[in-house]
Design a protein around this motif. Sequence first.
Motif, PDB file in Angstrom:
ATOM      1  N   GLU A 116     -19.265   2.205  -3.054  1.00 43.47           N
ATOM      2  CA  GLU A 116     -20.822   1.965  -3.074  1.00 43.47           C
ATOM      3  C   GLU A 116     -21.272   2.912  -1.742  1.00 43.47           C
ATOM      4  OE1 GLU A 116     -21.809  -1.409  -6.271  1.00 43.47           O
ATOM      5  OE2 GLU A 116     -21.910  -2.060  -3.916  1.00 43.47           O
ATOM      6  N   LEU A 117     -20.757   2.344  -0.703  1.00 40.96           N
ATOM      7  CA  LEU A 117     -21.365   2.774   0.625  1.00 40.96           C
ATOM      8  C   LEU A 117     -21.075   4.250   0.722  1.00 40.96           C
ATOM      9  CD1 LEU A 117     -19.871  -0.018   2.788  1.00 40.96           C
ATOM     10  CD2 LEU A 117     -22.206   0.176   2.091  1.00 40.96           C
ATOM     11  N   VAL A 173      -8.860  -1.569  -6.035  1.00 42.46           N
ATOM     12  CA  VAL A 173      -8.193  -2.737  -5.292  1.00 42.46           C
ATOM     13  C   VAL A 173      -9.191  -3.824  -5.102  1.00 42.46           C
ATOM     14  CG1 VAL A 173      -7.088  -3.542  -3.382  1.00 42.46           C
ATOM     15  CG2 VAL A 173      -6.181  -1.727  -4.641  1.00 42.46           C
ATOM     16  N   THR A 174     -10.578  -3.318  -4.839  1.00 43.82           N
ATOM     17  CA  THR A 174     -11.551  -4.170  -4.334  1.00 43.82           C
ATOM     18  C   THR A 174     -12.606  -4.704  -5.475  1.00 43.82           C
ATOM     19  OG1 THR A 174     -12.869  -2.716  -3.285  1.00 43.82           O
ATOM     20  CG2 THR A 174     -11.213  -3.907  -2.004  1.00 43.82           C
ATOM     21  N   GLY A 175     -12.582  -4.064  -6.689  1.00 48.46           N
ATOM     22  CA  GLY A 175     -13.420  -4.271  -7.608  1.00 48.46           C
ATOM     23  C   GLY A 175     -13.344  -3.220  -8.762  1.00 48.46           C
ATOM     24  N   ASP A 212     -10.340   7.849  -3.766  1.00 48.82           N
ATOM     25  CA  ASP A 212     -10.523   6.544  -3.589  1.00 48.82           C
ATOM     26  C   ASP A 212      -9.712   5.532  -4.290  1.00 48.82           C
ATOM     27  OD1 ASP A 212     -12.522   4.445  -3.187  1.00 48.82           O
ATOM     28  OD2 ASP A 212     -12.529   4.383  -5.233  1.00 48.82           O
ATOM     29  N   TYR A 213      -8.819   4.380  -3.542  1.00 48.16           N
ATOM     30  CA  TYR A 213      -8.110   3.716  -4.014  1.00 48.16           C
ATOM     31  C   TYR A 213      -8.764   2.295  -4.180  1.00 48.16           C
ATOM     32  CZ  TYR A 213      -4.604   7.307  -3.023  1.00 48.16           C
ATOM     33  OH  TYR A 213      -3.851   8.481  -2.962  1.00 48.16           O
ATOM     34  N   LEU A 214     -10.105   1.871  -3.739  1.00 47.13           N
ATOM     35  CA  LEU A 214     -10.651   0.876  -3.484  1.00 47.13           C
ATOM     36  C   LEU A 214     -11.629   0.543  -4.574  1.00 47.13           C
ATOM     37  CD1 LEU A 214     -10.741   0.232   0.447  1.00 47.13           C
ATOM     38  CD2 LEU A 214      -9.083  -0.431  -1.263  1.00 47.13           C
ATOM     39  N   TRP A 215     -12.410   1.381  -4.822  1.00 48.98           N
ATOM     40  CA  TRP A 215     -13.747   1.276  -5.597  1.00 48.98           C
ATOM     41  C   TRP A 215     -14.462   0.157  -5.036  1.00 48.98           C
ATOM     42  CZ3 TRP A 215     -15.852   5.148  -8.098  1.00 48.98           C
ATOM     43  CH2 TRP A 215     -16.544   4.904  -9.083  1.00 48.98           C
TER      44      TRP A 215
END
Length: 324
Positions: A218-219, A242-244, A210-213
């Motif tokens: 969560e999904l 990247v997203t949080g 996972d690069y986004l978190w």
Amino acid sequence: MKAVVLFPQNQAPQYINNFPEPVASNENQLVLSVKAAAIKNLDKARASGKHYSTQGDIQQAKVIGGDGVGILADGTRVFALGVTGMVAEKAIVEKNKTIALPEGIDDATAAALPNAVAGSAMALRFRAAMQAGETVLINGATGFTGVIAVQIARHYGAKKIIVTGRNEQTLQSLLQLGADEIVSLKQSEENITAQLKQIHTVTPIDIIIDYLWGRSAELLLEVLKGTGTFTHKTRFVSIGAVTGDTIQLSAETIRSVDLQLSGSGLGSWSRAEFQQLFTDIIPEMFQLAADHQLQADTVNIRLEELESLWQTTDTDGKRLVVII
């Protein structure tokens, strides 16, 4: 010397054409004539003082860039970690933190690869303990490191590779680089979840890189959540955010599924693992690139252009590289 320097009072680094040349301070240090240095999110975070590895740093004018490619005094072309900043004509490096480059790999590719290799191979090999024949999902695969992760997962023998992302063009291109199935994060959350559940039902996911978190993580965790029956073990490795930086994680999810949740980054690796990165993993990937078996696309700029392009982010899975 010419260099790109961050001053404490500034938000962005500046191009300087008369910065003092660094000087080796002990016999283990070497002077490197730098030829190329990649600009990573890590460099930007450390330059701004927002990365956890910079806590307690004394703020002073400093050349940016933690690693790069150059030529030693004896003519050897190497990749190296810098004692001093690498986005400059000269840098100080340590003898035991250099890797000789094979013939057939260009400076830009050699500068761009190591950070992405560390951000993918280390997670796959040491945190997920990947075995050939497993199914891997890469969340946020359309950035440069994600593109490299797809190719390394295939090289390590993944049976199936699922990729997610928002850049539709890059998602499609990943099918030619080793991905088997794509999940667009531009869909509604309901559609994303339904597609991921269908994939997980047909081909249980062994590893998530996972690069986004953020919300997409969560999904994914919601998709893994069990219903009280036996579940497939999934190793979820967080590498980027990247997203949080934070998520909501239900305790029911932790209790209902055979889940291994870990992270991969500076400070999480053992000394032995980091040594293996330098002695085995990166050299192997350099050779794959030299043999045209690993693709790494770059956007090359001149030293004096970086100041105006500092806020540029990777586009279409390419990495920004300063050619010196």
